[in-house]
Design an enzyme around this catalytic site. Structure first.
Site, PDB file in Angstrom:
ATOM      1  N   GLU A 273       8.962   1.002  10.999  1.00 19.88           N
ATOM      2  CA  GLU A 273      10.279   2.788  10.333  1.00 19.88           C
ATOM      3  C   GLU A 273       9.954   4.190  10.662  1.00 19.88           C
ATOM      4  OE1 GLU A 273      11.911   5.314   9.870  1.00 19.88           O
ATOM      5  OE2 GLU A 273      12.763   4.449   7.277  1.00 19.88           O
TER       6      GLU A 273
ATOM      7  N   GLU B 234       9.315  16.558  15.251  1.00 21.04           N
ATOM      8  CA  GLU B 234      10.051  16.545  13.190  1.00 21.04           C
ATOM      9  C   GLU B 234       9.374  17.360  12.563  1.00 21.04           C
ATOM     10  OE1 GLU B 234       8.591  12.052  11.710  1.00 21.04           O
ATOM     11  OE2 GLU B 234      10.959  12.747  10.863  1.00 21.04           O
TER      12      GLU B 234
ATOM     13  N   SER C 298       4.668   7.818   9.551  1.00 23.42           N
ATOM     14  CA  SER C 298       4.072   8.942  11.103  1.00 23.42           C
ATOM     15  C   SER C 298       3.921   7.126  12.401  1.00 23.42           C
ATOM     16  CB  SER C 298       3.492   9.511  10.468  1.00 23.42           C
ATOM     17  OG  SER C 298       1.887   9.081  10.830  1.00 23.42           O
TER      18      SER C 298
ATOM     19  N   CYS D 253      12.898  11.153   7.570  1.00 26.19           N
ATOM     20  CA  CYS D 253      13.116  11.062   8.204  1.00 26.19           C
ATOM     21  C   CYS D 253      15.294  10.498   9.364  1.00 26.19           C
ATOM     22  CB  CYS D 253      12.652   8.927   8.553  1.00 26.19           C
ATOM     23  SG  CYS D 253      13.493   8.349   7.426  1.00 26.19           S
TER      24      CYS D 253
ATOM     25  N   VAL E  79       0.331   6.976  13.017  1.00 25.07           N
ATOM     26  CA  VAL E  79      -0.109   5.981  12.424  1.00 25.07           C
ATOM     27  C   VAL E  79       0.484   5.037  12.220  1.00 25.07           C
ATOM     28  CG1 VAL E  79      -0.637   4.867   9.805  1.00 25.07           C
ATOM     29  CG2 VAL E  79      -0.455   7.206   9.981  1.00 25.07           C
ATOM     30  N   GLY E  80       1.941   4.695  12.642  1.00 24.48           N
ATOM     31  CA  GLY E  80       2.672   3.533  13.610  1.00 24.48           C
ATOM     32  C   GLY E  80       1.680   2.694  14.412  1.00 24.48           C
TER      33      GLY E  80
ATOM     34  N   LYS F 235       1.157  -1.229   0.196  1.00 24.54           N
ATOM     35  CA  LYS F 235       0.085   0.225   0.009  1.00 24.54           C
ATOM     36  C   LYS F 235       0.731   1.153  -0.674  1.00 24.54           C
ATOM     37  CE  LYS F 235      -1.864   2.781   1.574  1.00 24.54           C
ATOM     38  NZ  LYS F 235      -2.248   4.591   1.110  1.00 24.54           N
TER      39      LYS F 235
END
Ligand code: TXE
Length: 488
Positions: A251, A383, A230, A285, A233-234, A176
């Site tokens: 990650e 970030e 992000s 990142c 969402v992780g 995805k």
């Protein structure tokens, strides 16, 4: 400009599509560049079913490592043959400068060839020291059907930090990609078929994260989820994985420290400071977005960084001379400028930039440098994912270790010094998965990337990244007569 149109790539072909679409406009000029199928949960279900069927049939998972490597090396050849097209797609969809997009596509070739070589060496361990008649085989097997969720900042590169490693291990994948930048994944999947990958082993479903991403990570038919994106969402993906008890690899974001000691090669470190935060528009990142400079050299060093930043060329990503292109979309562009405003409001000293660069309909931000940033400021902690550098001065090694580790993240950190004791001490005490000394945002397919704290867990690339896509099965083998345990 022709608008590229794609539907999902499932079971070795682009499907017919008459449903809703996601339109991608170039962040550099607002022109439409691509249209993708806006998938539904049913599309994910079909892709997972195709992957499961392909995996269980053994058509790929039971090939020898050599046979899998041949296909992967052909895929690498095809990526090279389609180099210009893939570079153009990356530039159109991300707004990143073309010279960095070229580096990305070259990177995918190296990753694919390296992963092919690992597949040939996939092996377990045999124990022959367990006593007479007792042998154990620890066999390494593919983990199965893998769900891969990828972000927009390095669409092809991050995709290929995962896909060839999964394929080399014998897995089948459902990808995805980000809804902003799905083009390269959809193209590379078709190239993989052309390279000889059996149908159903590499599937791509496009669409919104909250719909297709969510279904993929919730799907009970997926054995492993590898996610890059992000932290927000992780966390959500980890929660989903708890329902199905599947392994995940995360990650996530970063807020890396880039530490310059007075005894460093300061010319190299100035360039490193610029590279750290302006590479890939700062949408990276492992960006070295917090610069720490030792006080004795700080005034001159920081002035040089600010002057060089103000001279960087912002603009058309297709221009070879461009240093900083467009932010990924209007929303993100607004967020970056809000962070800049917070820096000013919270008392950091703006040395250069600080505003949008007004260039037509694109979303450009001037390279921005803040001095005298303190840990309590938002721009020190969050970030930003844009061309915004926070600079903090320090006196001692202990002080800068404390400052660098004062972060929710722990992905990568950097240190510049000609003193090996300083480099080793700092590297050992920094809390991150990766440290680089006297270089920055460097890498090679052999080197695993991982994070600690809010930056995630699990490995990407290297032997460790390959092993993520495998699991061990232990076979305990008894030969010859067996001594009864419960009498005779
Ligand atoms: O990431 P998201 P976004 C950071 C960076 C950036 C911020 C937001 O700080 O500003 O994240 O970027 C899919 N279930 N990074 O919004 O939303 C989504 O469609 C399953 C750091 O783009 O995390 C996309 O494919 N999947 C980072 C992928 O997750 C979902 C790179 C990442 O999107 C989902 C990018 C859901 N509920 C952003 N919702 C890095 N580590 O390099 C979304 N997705």
């Amino acid at each position: 400009m022709t608008v590229r149109e794609y539907s999902h790539y499932i079971a070795g072909a682009y499907e017919a599509w008459s449903g809703e679409t996601v339109e991608r406009r170039s962040p550099a000029n607002g022109e439409p560049v691509a249209r993708y199928a806006s998938g539904t949960p049913a599309d994910i279900d079909r892709a997972v079913e195709a992957a499961r069927k392909a995996f269980e049939s053994g058509v790929w998972s039971e090939l020898s490592g050599m046979e899998r490597a041949e296909v992967l090396n052909r895929l690498a050849d095809l990526i090279q043959e389609n180099f210009d097209r893939l570079v153009r797609i990356e530039v159109e969809e991300t707004g990143k400068p073309i010279r960095f997009a070229r580096g990305d596509i070259n990177g995918t070739v190296g990753l694919t060839r390296y992963a092919a070589s690992l597949g040939m060496q996939m092996a377990g361990t045999t124990y022959t020291n367990l006593g007479r008649d007792r042998t154990a085989l620890i066999m390494r097997e593919p983990v199965g059907v893998v769900g891969l969720v990828t972000p927009w900042n390095f669409p092809a590169l991050i995709l290929m930090q995962k896909v060839p490693f999964a394929l080399a291990a014998g897995c089948a994948v459902v990808v995805k990609p980000s809804e902003f930048t799905s083009g390269s994944a959809l193209e590379i999947a078709a190239l993989a078929s052309k390279a000889g990958l059996p149908d159903g082993v590499f599937n791509v479903v496009s669409g919104k994260g909250s719909i297709v991403g969510q279904r993929l990570t919730d799907h009970p038919g997926v054995d492993f989820i590898s996610f890059t994106g992000s932290t927000r969402v992780g966390r959500n993906v980890i929660e989903s994985s708890a329902k199905n008890i599947v392994k995940t690899s995360m990650e996530l974001g970063g807020k890396s420290a880039n530490i310059v000691f007075a005894d460093a090669d300061l010319d190299a470190a100035v360039d490193g400071a610029l590279m750290g935060v302006f590479f890939n528009n700062g949408e990276c990142c492992v960006s070295g977005s917090r610069l720490f400079v030792q006080s004795t050299v700080a005034d001159d060093f920081i002035a040089r960084v600010a002057r060089r930043a103000s001279e960087l060329k912002v603009g058309d990503p297709f221009d070879d001379k461009t240093d900083i292109g467009a932010m990924i979309d209007e929303n993100h562009f607004g967020k970056v400028l809000d962070f800049v405003k917070s820096g000013v409001a919270e008392g950091a000293k703006l040395l250069t930039g600080g505003e949008a660069a007004k260039l037509g309909a694109g979303h450009y931000v001037q390279p921005t440098v803040f001095d005298h940033v303190t840990p309590s400021m938002t721009i020190f902690q969050e970030e930003i994912f844009g061309p915004v550098l926070s600079v903090t001065r320090f006196d001692t090694l202990d002080e800068v270790i404390g400052l660098a580790n004062d972060s929710q993240y722990g992905l990568s950190n950097y240190v510049w010094s000609k003193n090996i004791d300083t480099v080793m001490t700092v590297s050992k005490r920094l809390k991150s998965g990766w440290v680089q000394a006297n270089t920055i945002i460097d890498g090679a397919p052999q080197l695993p990337l991982t994070g600690v704290k809010g930056s995630g867990f699990g490995y990407e690339m290297g032997q460790a990244g390959f092993e993520e896509f495998t699991q061990l099965k232990t076979l305990f083998l008894h030969t010859g007569p067996r001594q009864p345990v419960f009498g005779s």
